[in-house]
Design a protein around this motif. Sequence first.
Motif, PDB file in Angstrom:
ATOM      1  N   ARG A 453       0.841  -1.194   0.000  1.00  0.00           N
ATOM      2  CA  ARG A 453       0.000   0.000   0.000  1.00  0.00           C
ATOM      3  C   ARG A 453       0.876   1.244   0.000  1.00  0.00           C
ATOM      4  NH1 ARG A 453      -3.488  -1.448   5.155  1.00  0.00           N
ATOM      5  NH2 ARG A 453      -1.681  -2.821   5.463  1.00  0.00           N
ATOM      6  N   ARG A 454       0.528   2.171  -0.864  1.00  0.00           N
ATOM      7  CA  ARG A 454       1.269   3.428  -0.968  1.00  0.00           C
ATOM      8  C   ARG A 454       0.415   4.547  -0.390  1.00  0.00           C
ATOM      9  NH1 ARG A 454       1.459   7.637  -4.767  1.00  0.00           N
ATOM     10  NH2 ARG A 454       3.461   8.750  -4.829  1.00  0.00           N
ATOM     11  N   TYR A 455       0.966   5.253   0.599  1.00  0.00           N
ATOM     12  CA  TYR A 455       0.259   6.341   1.269  1.00  0.00           C
ATOM     13  C   TYR A 455       0.947   7.665   0.935  1.00  0.00           C
ATOM     14  CZ  TYR A 455      -2.292   3.058   4.271  1.00  0.00           C
ATOM     15  OH  TYR A 455      -3.114   2.067   4.750  1.00  0.00           O
ATOM     16  N   GLN A 456       0.143   8.680   0.778  1.00  0.00           N
ATOM     17  CA  GLN A 456       0.630  10.053   0.676  1.00  0.00           C
ATOM     18  C   GLN A 456       0.144  10.829   1.900  1.00  0.00           C
ATOM     19  OE1 GLN A 456      -0.621  11.695  -3.135  1.00  0.00           O
ATOM     20  NE2 GLN A 456       1.461  11.490  -3.917  1.00  0.00           N
ATOM     21  N   PHE A 457       1.036  11.651   2.451  1.00  0.00           N
ATOM     22  CA  PHE A 457       0.679  12.417   3.642  1.00  0.00           C
ATOM     23  C   PHE A 457       1.455  13.723   3.632  1.00  0.00           C
ATOM     24  CE2 PHE A 457       4.455  10.120   4.659  1.00  0.00           C
ATOM     25  CZ  PHE A 457       5.153  10.890   5.571  1.00  0.00           C
ATOM     26  N   LYS A 458       0.971  14.643   4.435  1.00  0.00           N
ATOM     27  CA  LYS A 458       1.628  15.932   4.564  1.00  0.00           C
ATOM     28  C   LYS A 458       2.118  16.113   5.999  1.00  0.00           C
ATOM     29  CE  LYS A 458      -0.395  18.735   0.880  1.00  0.00           C
ATOM     30  NZ  LYS A 458      -1.093  20.010   0.540  1.00  0.00           N
ATOM     31  N   THR A 459       3.225  16.815   6.134  1.00  0.00           N
ATOM     32  CA  THR A 459       3.802  17.124   7.445  1.00  0.00           C
ATOM     33  C   THR A 459       4.042  18.621   7.530  1.00  0.00           C
ATOM     34  OG1 THR A 459       6.099  16.825   6.703  1.00  0.00           O
ATOM     35  CG2 THR A 459       4.946  14.874   7.535  1.00  0.00           C
ATOM     36  N   TYR A 460       4.121  19.084   8.755  1.00  0.00           N
ATOM     37  CA  TYR A 460       4.452  20.499   8.978  1.00  0.00           C
ATOM     38  C   TYR A 460       5.552  20.615  10.039  1.00  0.00           C
ATOM     39  CZ  TYR A 460       3.988  25.427  10.193  1.00  0.00           C
ATOM     40  OH  TYR A 460       4.247  26.744  10.462  1.00  0.00           O
ATOM     41  N   ASP A 461       5.186  20.757  11.297  1.00  0.00           N
ATOM     42  CA  ASP A 461       6.193  20.928  12.344  1.00  0.00           C
ATOM     43  C   ASP A 461       6.440  19.652  13.137  1.00  0.00           C
ATOM     44  OD1 ASP A 461       3.770  20.798  13.565  1.00  0.00           O
ATOM     45  OD2 ASP A 461       3.898  22.733  14.590  1.00  0.00           O
ATOM     46  N   GLU A 462       5.763  18.545  12.783  1.00  0.00           N
ATOM     47  CA  GLU A 462       5.992  17.299  13.519  1.00  0.00           C
ATOM     48  C   GLU A 462       7.424  16.802  13.354  1.00  0.00           C
ATOM     49  OE1 GLU A 462       1.868  17.487  11.725  1.00  0.00           O
ATOM     50  OE2 GLU A 462       3.931  17.562  10.984  1.00  0.00           O
ATOM     51  N   THR A 463       8.022  17.095  12.215  1.00  0.00           N
ATOM     52  CA  THR A 463       9.368  16.597  11.953  1.00  0.00           C
ATOM     53  C   THR A 463      10.403  17.215  12.883  1.00  0.00           C
ATOM     54  OG1 THR A 463       9.665  18.325  10.270  1.00  0.00           O
ATOM     55  CG2 THR A 463       8.797  16.195   9.543  1.00  0.00           C
ATOM     56  N   MET A 464      10.141  18.408  13.379  1.00  0.00           N
ATOM     57  CA  MET A 464      11.091  19.076  14.274  1.00  0.00           C
ATOM     58  C   MET A 464      10.677  18.948  15.729  1.00  0.00           C
ATOM     59  SD  MET A 464      12.504  22.994  14.094  1.00  0.00           S
ATOM     60  CE  MET A 464      13.725  23.596  15.264  1.00  0.00           C
ATOM     61  N   LEU A 465       9.395  18.994  16.017  1.00  0.00           N
ATOM     62  CA  LEU A 465       8.949  18.954  17.411  1.00  0.00           C
ATOM     63  C   LEU A 465       9.203  17.595  18.053  1.00  0.00           C
ATOM     64  CD1 LEU A 465       5.593  20.942  17.256  1.00  0.00           C
ATOM     65  CD2 LEU A 465       7.843  21.723  17.991  1.00  0.00           C
ATOM     66  N   SER A 466       9.182  16.527  17.261  1.00  0.00           N
ATOM     67  CA  SER A 466       9.466  15.211  17.837  1.00  0.00           C
ATOM     68  C   SER A 466      10.910  15.133  18.324  1.00  0.00           C
ATOM     69  CB  SER A 466       9.176  14.117  16.808  1.00  0.00           C
ATOM     70  OG  SER A 466       9.945  14.328  15.633  1.00  0.00           O
ATOM     71  N   VAL A 467      11.846  15.693  17.575  1.00  0.00           N
ATOM     72  CA  VAL A 467      13.248  15.712  18.012  1.00  0.00           C
ATOM     73  C   VAL A 467      13.444  16.730  19.129  1.00  0.00           C
ATOM     74  CG1 VAL A 467      15.634  15.812  17.193  1.00  0.00           C
ATOM     75  CG2 VAL A 467      13.819  15.134  15.629  1.00  0.00           C
ATOM     76  N   MET A 468      12.584  17.740  19.191  1.00  0.00           N
ATOM     77  CA  MET A 468      12.659  18.723  20.264  1.00  0.00           C
ATOM     78  C   MET A 468      12.421  18.081  21.631  1.00  0.00           C
ATOM     79  SD  MET A 468      13.171  22.028  20.694  1.00  0.00           S
ATOM     80  CE  MET A 468      12.693  22.841  19.173  1.00  0.00           C
ATOM     81  N   GLY A 469      11.925  16.836  21.637  1.00  0.00           N
ATOM     82  CA  GLY A 469      11.748  16.139  22.902  1.00  0.00           C
ATOM     83  C   GLY A 469      13.040  15.960  23.673  1.00  0.00           C
ATOM     84  N   PHE A 470      14.196  15.967  23.018  1.00  0.00           N
ATOM     85  CA  PHE A 470      15.462  15.914  23.740  1.00  0.00           C
ATOM     86  C   PHE A 470      15.636  17.116  24.664  1.00  0.00           C
ATOM     87  CE2 PHE A 470      17.163  13.243  20.084  1.00  0.00           C
ATOM     88  CZ  PHE A 470      17.093  12.069  20.818  1.00  0.00           C
ATOM     89  N   PHE A 471      15.022  18.236  24.310  1.00  0.00           N
ATOM     90  CA  PHE A 471      15.134  19.450  25.105  1.00  0.00           C
ATOM     91  C   PHE A 471      13.872  19.709  25.933  1.00  0.00           C
ATOM     92  CE2 PHE A 471      17.575  19.707  21.212  1.00  0.00           C
ATOM     93  CZ  PHE A 471      18.838  20.032  21.678  1.00  0.00           C
TER      94      PHE A 471
END
Length: 725
Positions: A453-471
């Motif tokens: 199955r091939r899915y298309q999706f959009k992202t915004y700030d999730e890509t940075m806020l998840s790594v922001m969990g280190f801080f």
Amino acid sequence: MVGKKSGRAQLREEGLARTDNNLDLTTWPQVNMINQKNYYTEFLKREEQYLAFRAPQEEATARMVQAARDKDRALAFGAPPDGAAEQMQDDAAEDSALPSTLDESAKLVIIHAGSQNLRIGYGTDALPKTVPMVIARKWQENESEEGDGEPSPKRLKVDGVVPAAAYPEKWFGEDFANQYQTMCSELRTRMRSNKRRVLPNSKELVINFNRRTPAEHINEHNDMNRIDWTELPADPRKAPEFFTGHEALRIPEQSNPRYKLFWPIRNGTFNERAYSNRNQIYNDLSQIIEKALKTQLGIKRMKDLANYKCVFVIPDLYERQYAATLLDILIRDLGFGRVCLQQESLSATFGAGYSSACVVDIGAQKTSICCVDEGMCIEDSRINMKMGGSDVTETFIKMMLFDHFPYSDINLKRRYDFILAEELKQKVCTMDDTTVVVQTLDFHLRAPEQDTRRYQFKTYDETMLSVMGFFKPAIFDLPSKLEGRRTVIPRSVDLYDGSPNDPLSVAQQQVLDHAAGGSVSTNGTQEPAPAPTPAVNSTPSRNQQFSLLSRLTDVENTPRSSVAGSPGPEGTPNPDRDTPMGEADQPLVFRDPVLEKIKAADERDKVVPVMPLDEAILYSLMQGARGDDRKLRDFFGGIMLIGGGSKTPDLRAFLETRLRELRPFYGKEILVGPPPREFDPQVVIWKGGSVFGRLSSHGNDSWISKAEYNMLGSRLLTHKCMFAW
């Protein structure tokens, strides 16, 4: 009339007289009394009296004798010219002091076991082999079917029912939603201050697109990148008992028979949550390493390991049970001839070629920080936090589901979903705020016995806020990390008084105080917390726990031999009485220092050691510098970021900016860099173990031989480790 007989005559006539036949009373030798005014003993006064020091010297002597015999045998076949014999003798002496030859390096194995991956290789290899640290065993049900099939990340239930797929905002509770919204607002504010363009309706665009985009089905024969799943025999009775590594992760979920994945190491120590018996943990660890030796290094017979040496890398802030158990597995279960234990940060400096550095290792489930100075880890600067790349993966999936991720059934307990989540994190997560824009991405979901199955999706700030969990680690799922703690493997205790003896640093204690709710300043002083801390998370200060003086003194700092404490000023309250001094006498309460240490250790086990990464680095640097401003500046300029989590794009630059914001006076000195020579930060620790293992054995007393271990066991670590055991 017979005269009176003397007593001696009577004894002689009656046979009671004592006669001397010159025989000793016993055959045991009689030892004369010691003159206590002038006596001396050499018991345990020299290193030769310790087996740990004597055995390497005897081996060196045996090598020299063998080298001399070989030289004499060579001379017997042909006499060299004048002066050549002395030259050959000098060359032989130099050869015995040179580093290990190529043949010896080929017999050297370096092992670095992490929570998610095992890195193993020979001393002659440029890079190690990487194997997942997992084993799959026959079980009644797989890991995704346990607990009534509860998925990961866990969906909270409202009125006993999980909200429908149309309401993913309620899946993870109000706390997560509030933290997520707060982080989004802070990121928008930061981007505006950095002159970044922020669209007001970005979130709505992402949610609307993800909500209405269906999946595209692709037939298996049209999928060029289809996965080869692990094949099982048709007869379930002939199926292997276990699989390890990549084969374990590729077993179909609905296999017959069922297999369950076991990860013996979690968060840098033993995984007591998934096991009910310590022997099962030891057996799984042994099986994983043994299978890696056979498949990755080509060692067919385990008996040949008696001719091999092994360098095993352990955490900086280790647990004694962990290190001693792995040493026992390597020598007794696997049969290595010699084993050496090395710390991670010290191995990282060996691999990078640095003499002094502050090593920040971001792994899959733990983050360790330590200052290394001139080849030694500074003990009080060691920090071990229970967070890593796996927490980022889970948080990223939570945020995507919160924003109506099209694949809403994703479950990290399923093997193919776990691999998919790791690939998505490595592909899209970043710390560069210039990439925080609405972007369209896609992925392919490949499951066993299903169409792709091939899915298309959009992202915004999730890509940075998840790594922001280190801080901002509060966004991570922290309470689950303590489940099963100390239920299978007991804590290591001192042999004499029974007190806990696992190493603890000042910096780690500050992390625990911060995680428990206290406030600790960056100069190492304890500040009062703004609110009272619950008793379950309260942690006494290190000076009260581990001061040697506390063994000899009571609460009032009087000697233990004293019956009563020194009287204080009139009217001063006594902490061990219910009434002030001067009132009715009551019995004093003496505290057992061993019991106090046990209670403090129990309280520490109830706290997850987690805090913002930038603040933890500052705590470690303060303890590593020990008040020396010049050394502190050197450490600020030598922060080395390694580990799989450090490969996140622009994480190094973001961390450097955060440190400069916290310490503006050291802005010019602060430098966070990767390993030199474009070396892979994931394998720099393994490479350092390889460099250390190839050093000359002369003057290196850290190798533990099998004969020594069979005689003394783990007690050898006191004399064999390069660090304080």
